[in-house]
Design a protein around this motif. Structure first.
Motif, short mmCIF file in Angstrom:
data_model
loop_
_atom_site.label_atom_id
_atom_site.label_comp_id
_atom_site.label_asym_id
_atom_site.label_seq_id
_atom_site.Cartn_x
_atom_site.Cartn_y
_atom_site.Cartn_z
N CYS A 33 0.81 -1.23 0.00
CA CYS A 33 0.00 0.00 0.00
C CYS A 33 0.84 1.28 0.00
CB CYS A 33 -0.95 0.01 1.18
SG CYS A 33 -0.16 0.14 2.80
N GLY A 34 2.14 1.19 0.27
CA GLY A 34 3.01 2.36 0.24
C GLY A 34 3.00 3.19 1.51
N ALA A 35 2.37 2.71 2.57
CA ALA A 35 2.31 3.45 3.83
C ALA A 35 3.70 3.46 4.49
CB ALA A 35 1.30 2.83 4.77
N GLN A 36 4.04 4.61 5.05
CA GLN A 36 5.35 4.76 5.70
C GLN A 36 5.22 4.46 7.19
OE1 GLN A 36 7.02 8.66 5.41
NE2 GLN A 36 9.00 8.02 6.14
N ASP A 37 6.20 3.72 7.72
CA ASP A 37 6.27 3.37 9.15
C ASP A 37 4.96 2.77 9.67
OD1 ASP A 37 8.89 4.30 9.27
OD2 ASP A 37 8.22 6.35 9.68
N SER A 38 4.40 1.82 8.95
CA SER A 38 3.12 1.25 9.34
C SER A 38 3.24 -0.18 9.84
CB SER A 38 2.15 1.29 8.15
OG SER A 38 2.63 0.47 7.11
N PHE A 39 4.45 -0.70 10.02
CA PHE A 39 4.61 -2.08 10.45
C PHE A 39 4.59 -2.21 11.97
CE2 PHE A 39 6.28 -2.45 6.15
CZ PHE A 39 5.64 -3.60 5.74
N ARG A 40 4.00 -3.31 12.42
CA ARG A 40 3.95 -3.64 13.85
C ARG A 40 4.24 -5.13 13.97
NH1 ARG A 40 -0.60 -6.59 14.49
NH2 ARG A 40 -2.35 -6.14 13.14
N ASN A 41 4.48 -5.59 15.20
CA ASN A 41 4.73 -7.00 15.44
C ASN A 41 3.45 -7.80 15.24
OD1 ASN A 41 7.41 -6.57 16.07
ND2 ASN A 41 6.99 -6.29 18.24
N VAL A 42 3.62 -9.02 14.77
CA VAL A 42 2.49 -9.89 14.51
C VAL A 42 1.93 -10.41 15.83
CG1 VAL A 42 3.80 -12.04 14.28
CG2 VAL A 42 1.77 -11.71 12.93
N THR A 43 0.60 -10.63 15.88
CA THR A 43 -0.07 -11.12 17.08
C THR A 43 -0.82 -12.42 16.77
OG1 THR A 43 -2.09 -9.89 16.61
CG2 THR A 43 -0.41 -8.76 17.93
N LYS A 44 -1.36 -13.03 17.80
CA LYS A 44 -2.15 -14.26 17.63
C LYS A 44 -3.38 -14.00 16.76
CE LYS A 44 -0.87 -17.82 20.39
NZ LYS A 44 -0.90 -19.21 20.10
N GLU A 45 -3.96 -12.81 16.84
CA GLU A 45 -5.12 -12.48 16.02
C GLU A 45 -4.75 -12.47 14.54
OE1 GLU A 45 -4.31 -10.55 18.77
OE2 GLU A 45 -5.85 -11.45 20.03
N ASP A 46 -3.56 -11.98 14.22
CA ASP A 46 -3.08 -12.01 12.83
C ASP A 46 -2.90 -13.45 12.36
OD1 ASP A 46 -2.89 -9.17 12.72
OD2 ASP A 46 -0.96 -9.29 13.74
N TYR A 47 -2.44 -14.30 13.25
CA TYR A 47 -2.28 -15.72 12.94
C TYR A 47 -3.63 -16.36 12.65
CZ TYR A 47 -1.12 -20.66 13.66
OH TYR A 47 -0.98 -22.00 13.52
N GLU A 48 -4.64 -16.04 13.44
CA GLU A 48 -5.98 -16.58 13.22
C GLU A 48 -6.54 -16.13 11.88
OE1 GLU A 48 -7.55 -18.81 15.07
OE2 GLU A 48 -5.87 -18.88 16.45
N VAL A 49 -6.33 -14.88 11.52
CA VAL A 49 -6.78 -14.37 10.22
C VAL A 49 -6.06 -15.11 9.09
CG1 VAL A 49 -6.75 -12.34 8.70
CG2 VAL A 49 -7.42 -12.10 11.09
N TYR A 50 -4.78 -15.35 9.26
CA TYR A 50 -3.99 -16.08 8.26
C TYR A 50 -4.54 -17.50 8.07
CZ TYR A 50 -0.06 -18.60 6.19
OH TYR A 50 0.71 -19.39 5.41
N LEU A 51 -4.88 -18.16 9.16
CA LEU A 51 -5.41 -19.53 9.08
C LEU A 51 -6.76 -19.58 8.41
CD1 LEU A 51 -4.45 -21.07 12.53
CD2 LEU A 51 -3.39 -21.48 10.32
N ASN A 52 -7.58 -18.54 8.58
CA ASN A 52 -8.94 -18.52 8.02
C ASN A 52 -8.98 -18.10 6.56
OD1 ASN A 52 -10.10 -19.39 10.40
ND2 ASN A 52 -10.23 -17.32 11.21
N LYS A 53 -7.87 -17.68 5.99
CA LYS A 53 -7.85 -17.28 4.57
C LYS A 53 -7.85 -18.47 3.68
CE LYS A 53 -5.85 -12.75 4.58
NZ LYS A 53 -4.79 -11.92 4.12
#
Length: 53
Positions: A33-53
């Motif tokens: 998306c080109g956003a600057q300084d938008s990264f954060r550490n991954v969480t368990k919720e991100d993992y759940e979203v990844y599994l449901n894709k």
């Protein structure tokens, strides 16, 4: 085959706040998306979203 949480956290330690794209390293700009300084550490919720894709 699903990826386990520990391997997921090592493989994709960062996620963009704006678009939600996983990254293998923290970058200055998001390649999706080109956003600057938008990264954060991954969480368990991100993992759940990844599994449901």
């Amino acid at each position: 085959m699903t990826i386990k949480w520990k391997l997921f956290r090592i493989s994709f330690p960062c996620v963009c706040n704006k678009c939600g794209v996983l990254s293998n390293e923290e970058r200055e700009y998001c390649e999706n998306c080109g956003a600057q300084d938008s990264f954060r550490n991954v969480t368990k919720e991100d993992y759940e979203v990844y599994l449901n894709k």
